[in-house]
Design a protein around this motif. Structure first.
Motif, PDB file in Angstrom:
ATOM      1  N   VAL A 190       0.846  -1.196   0.000  1.00 24.97           N
ATOM      2  CA  VAL A 190       0.000   0.000   0.000  1.00 24.97           C
ATOM      3  C   VAL A 190       0.880   1.244   0.000  1.00 24.97           C
ATOM      4  N   GLN A 191       0.668   2.076  -1.005  1.00 22.61           N
ATOM      5  CA  GLN A 191       1.473   3.285  -1.173  1.00 22.61           C
ATOM      6  C   GLN A 191       0.615   4.503  -0.852  1.00 22.61           C
ATOM      7  N   GLY A 192       1.100   5.679  -1.252  1.00 25.53           N
ATOM      8  CA  GLY A 192       0.274   6.850  -1.034  1.00 25.53           C
ATOM      9  C   GLY A 192       1.025   8.176  -0.838  1.00 25.53           C
ATOM     10  N   PRO A 193       2.048   8.272   0.018  1.00 28.69           N
ATOM     11  CA  PRO A 193       2.543   7.246   0.943  1.00 28.69           C
ATOM     12  C   PRO A 193       1.489   6.900   2.000  1.00 28.69           C
ATOM     13  N   VAL A 194       1.576   5.700   2.524  1.00 30.73           N
ATOM     14  CA  VAL A 194       0.481   5.153   3.316  1.00 30.73           C
ATOM     15  C   VAL A 194       0.385   5.748   4.721  1.00 30.73           C
ATOM     16  N   LEU A 197      -1.584   9.055   5.338  1.00 26.37           N
ATOM     17  CA  LEU A 197      -3.013   8.831   5.152  1.00 26.37           C
ATOM     18  C   LEU A 197      -3.639   8.065   6.313  1.00 26.37           C
ATOM     19  N   ASN A 198      -2.802   7.404   7.101  1.00 19.54           N
ATOM     20  CA  ASN A 198      -3.306   6.492   8.126  1.00 19.54           C
ATOM     21  C   ASN A 198      -2.627   6.740   9.472  1.00 19.54           C
ATOM     22  N   PRO A 199      -3.031   7.815  10.174  1.00 19.49           N
ATOM     23  CA  PRO A 199      -2.422   8.122  11.473  1.00 19.49           C
ATOM     24  C   PRO A 199      -2.538   6.980  12.477  1.00 19.49           C
ATOM     25  N   ALA A 200      -3.628   6.218  12.422  1.00 19.31           N
ATOM     26  CA  ALA A 200      -3.794   5.125  13.378  1.00 19.31           C
ATOM     27  C   ALA A 200      -2.749   4.043  13.168  1.00 19.31           C
ATOM     28  N   LEU A 201      -2.409   3.757  11.909  1.00 16.04           N
ATOM     29  CA  LEU A 201      -1.358   2.780  11.633  1.00 16.04           C
ATOM     30  C   LEU A 201      -0.008   3.310  12.098  1.00 16.04           C
ATOM     31  N   THR A 202       0.231   4.599  11.876  1.00 13.84           N
ATOM     32  CA  THR A 202       1.465   5.209  12.361  1.00 13.84           C
ATOM     33  C   THR A 202       1.560   5.081  13.878  1.00 13.84           C
ATOM     34  N   ASP A 203       0.440   5.265  14.548  1.00 15.01           N
ATOM     35  CA  ASP A 203       0.427   5.138  16.006  1.00 15.01           C
ATOM     36  C   ASP A 203       0.692   3.709  16.464  1.00 15.01           C
ATOM     37  N   VAL A 204       0.278   2.720  15.653  1.00 13.66           N
ATOM     38  CA  VAL A 204       0.610   1.335  15.979  1.00 13.66           C
ATOM     39  C   VAL A 204       2.129   1.156  15.983  1.00 13.66           C
TER      40      VAL A 204
END
Length: 251
Positions: A190-194, A197-204
């Protein structure tokens, strides 16, 4: 002040799909918590930081994979030790292919993998292009996929997400899957960069660093960047991939 170290490996060869944005997203989410994040770029022949917390490796074409292959293979023991110790690794696209058990091109050429992550990769002639939505145990991840690869998992338990819209990287039962996780090592297409776009994933990812380092990251109050991310996410989530011209392109 707590300080963490982020490294981006091969930023020139494997950084063609906005992969620096993933590094910046991690930096800013740490900074929002009052944690000083120092990031370094590591090129071929250069050493990774001894106090490494997060390693980001990005995407590149097959020619770039050939170019970094020998250098990456020489790091196999160091990277395996980092992952086994709970280090946080985030790998997207071409680099993720090399972290698996091997890559075979559509023409039959084979590149050995590092064997750090449990899958084999076959390059295919159908290019998967379009927006993608992936449901994970940590919430929905959205972005853009543009790849011509099919992964075969050798450990089904490593599958991290199920594709809601889009194609994904591998079969997961009767559905499609995207993202593989081993410990605190994440890999996908998954690009985007991903991450922006996805703060929750960054927080993981940030949470995995805190767990390893023994600190509890504070909760972040949503700011302007999160509002932009949420607006973009909403557009993708409200208009499924099939309505945005998702295609499999013959090459």
């Amino acid at each position: 002040m707590t300080q963490v170290t982020i490294a981006q490996l091969y930023p020139t060869e494997l950084g063609i799909t906005g992969d620096r944005g993933n590094v910046l997203a991690i930096e800013r989410r740490f900074a929002a918590r009052g944690i000083d994040a120092v990031s370094v770029k590591v090129n071929r022949g250069e050493e990774l930081p001894a106090d490494l917390d997060v390693l980001v490796i990005g995407n590149g074409p097959l020619s770039a994979l050939r170019g970094v292959h020998a250098d990456l293979a020489a790091r196999a023991g160091e990277l395996e030790a980092f992952v086994a110790d709970g280090g946080t690794l985030f790998s997207i696209g071409g680099s993720a292919e090399l972290l698996g058990e091997g890559v075979e091109s559509a023409g039959g050429e084979k590149l050995s993998g590092l064997g750090i992550l449990p899958y084999r990769v076959a390059r295919v002639r159908d290019r998967r292009v379009g927006y993608i939505i992936v449901d994970t145990e940590d919430g929905a991840v959205v972005g853009f996929e543009d790849h011509a690869s099919e992964w075969t998992l050798t450990d089904a338990d490593a599958a991290y997400g199920v594709v809601r819209e889009g194609h994904g990287s591998f079969a997961r039962g009767e559905r499609r899957g995207e993202f593989v996780r081993r410990g605190n090592a994440f890999a996908g297409n998954v690009q985007g960069p991903v991450l922006p776009l996805n703060p929750a994933l960054t927080d993981v990812l940030i949470g995995t660093v805190g767990e390893r380092r023994g600190f509890e990251p504070a909760t972040v109050v949503s700011g302007e960047l999160d509002e932009y991310a949420e607006a973009a996410r909403t557009k993708i989530l409200m208009r499924p991939t099939r309505d945005k011209g998702f295609k499999t392109i013959k090459v």
